[in-house]
Design an enzyme around this catalytic site. Structure first.
Site, PDB file in Angstrom:
ATOM      1  N   TYR A 154       0.838  -1.198   0.000  1.00  9.45           N
ATOM      2  CA  TYR A 154       0.000   0.000   0.000  1.00  9.45           C
ATOM      3  C   TYR A 154       0.877   1.252   0.000  1.00  9.45           C
ATOM      4  CZ  TYR A 154      -3.010   3.714   1.768  1.00  9.45           C
ATOM      5  OH  TYR A 154      -3.658   4.910   1.927  1.00  9.45           O
ATOM      6  N   ALA A 155       1.872   1.280   0.875  1.00 11.48           N
ATOM      7  CA  ALA A 155       2.776   2.430   0.944  1.00 11.48           C
ATOM      8  C   ALA A 155       3.518   2.617  -0.373  1.00 11.48           C
ATOM      9  CB  ALA A 155       3.760   2.249   2.087  1.00 11.48           C
TER      10      ALA A 155
END
Length: 322
Positions: A154-155
């Site tokens: 996600y990051a």
């Protein structure tokens, strides 16, 4: 003048749309209403907005190039874009990584390509995340910190968005602002986030899991404060032609166990707590330096958890019928 808002049926998106409508803006909301969590909640947020005459809604997948292009062709009067739509959730990216690339990377690229077609675009504001800081141990997090060591997919997708925006700003001169959100909570929040999960478990008498004894710290930011920062940043586009990145958080780092204690007080019940080691996708602490956004638009978060948590709980009890 018209604002196009993606993720309009989402948690932050709904609150931002309400605030825009309250000040007389015309808002076109886009959302694909994905089943990542209960669609009834998304539809309830959407319906709340549809009660306003200046709001229109289109069910569109932002990764669908043809559908997005058609929307922009129909609405050449759009002058500002607030792009909040994304596949959220750090841990879920371990389960369905492809959805993160499609929504967060392809979707971001599609929106930028479409934005280039708007003759009067003044500002493209999009959601990044504090997750881009990864395993950084220098606090508070500052926008000029290195962010090349993400610890979740996600990051990584959010950092990819920032880099793509940087390239589009350089090549095409698109006026852009990326906002790095820090742990947003409040009424109409997401069922996959800690406040909802904890409150639901406490009411049901189920145990909740606190990692490392609840000593992890988060910069919990009440959604009304987030909205004021979003609108403030939107109203102050970059003047030098360069894309910018801004932290948007509470500038207070609070232990998760303290957050749970306030939640217990608000619910009038004690939590059954079990301990577990910190997952590899979780950082020890988040803490936002908000000097940059303060200087740009006077952003000043005002809501401590002792005020924000009871407001979340009051809404939550109504929603679940408790």
């Amino acid at each position: 003048m018209t604002i196009l808002l993606t993720g309009a049926a989402g948690f932050i998106g709904m609150h931002v749309a309400k605030a825009l409508l309250a000040r007389g803006e015309k808002v076109i909301g886009l959302d694909s209403l994905t089943p990542y969590y209960d669609e009834r909640l998304k539809r309830a947020r959407r319906d709340l907005l549809l009660a306003h005459s200046h709001f229109s809604f289109l069910e569109v997948n932002i990764a669908d190039r043809a559908a997005v292009a058609a929307v922009f062709k129909q609405h050449p009067d759009v002058t500002r874009i607030i792009h909040l739509a994304a596949q959220p959730g750090v841990r879920h990216s371990l389960i369905d990584p492809y959805s993160y690339i499609e929504a967060n990377v392809m979707g971001h690229l599609v929106m930028l390509e479409a934005a280039r077609s708007l003759p009067r675009l003044r500002h493209f504001l999009y959601a990044s995340s504090s997750s881009v800081y990864g395993g950084n141990d220098q606090l508070p997090y500052r926008e000029d910190d290195r962010v090349d060591h993400p610890i979740s997919l996600y990051a990584a997708t959010k950092r990819a968005d920032e880099l793509i925006s940087e390239a589009y700003g350089h090549i095409f001169g698109l006026p852009q602002t990326g906002l790095r959100f820090f742990t947003v909570y409040g009424p109409w929040g997401r069922p996959d986030m800690a406040p909802w999960l904890f409150a639901d478990a406490i009411l049901a008498g189920r145990p909740i899991t606190l990692y490392d004894g609840g000593r992890l710290k988060r910069d919990f930011t009440f959604v009304a404060d987030i909205v004021s920062g979003v609108l403030g940043a939107l109203d102050h586009p970059p003047t030098d032609g360069k894309p910018r990145l801004l932290n948007i958080g509470n500038h207070r780092s609070v232990e998760v166990r303290r957050f749970v204690a306030v939640l217990e007080e608000s619910l009038g019940r004690k939590a059954v707590i079990q301990d577990a080691p910190r997952p590899v996708t979780d950082v020890t602490e988040t803490f936002a330096d908000i000097g940059a956004i303060q200087a740009i638009c006077g952003f000043e978060p005002k809501t401590p958890i002792e005020e924000g948590v009871p407001r979340f709980v009051a809404w939550f009890l109504c929603w679940v019928g408790a």
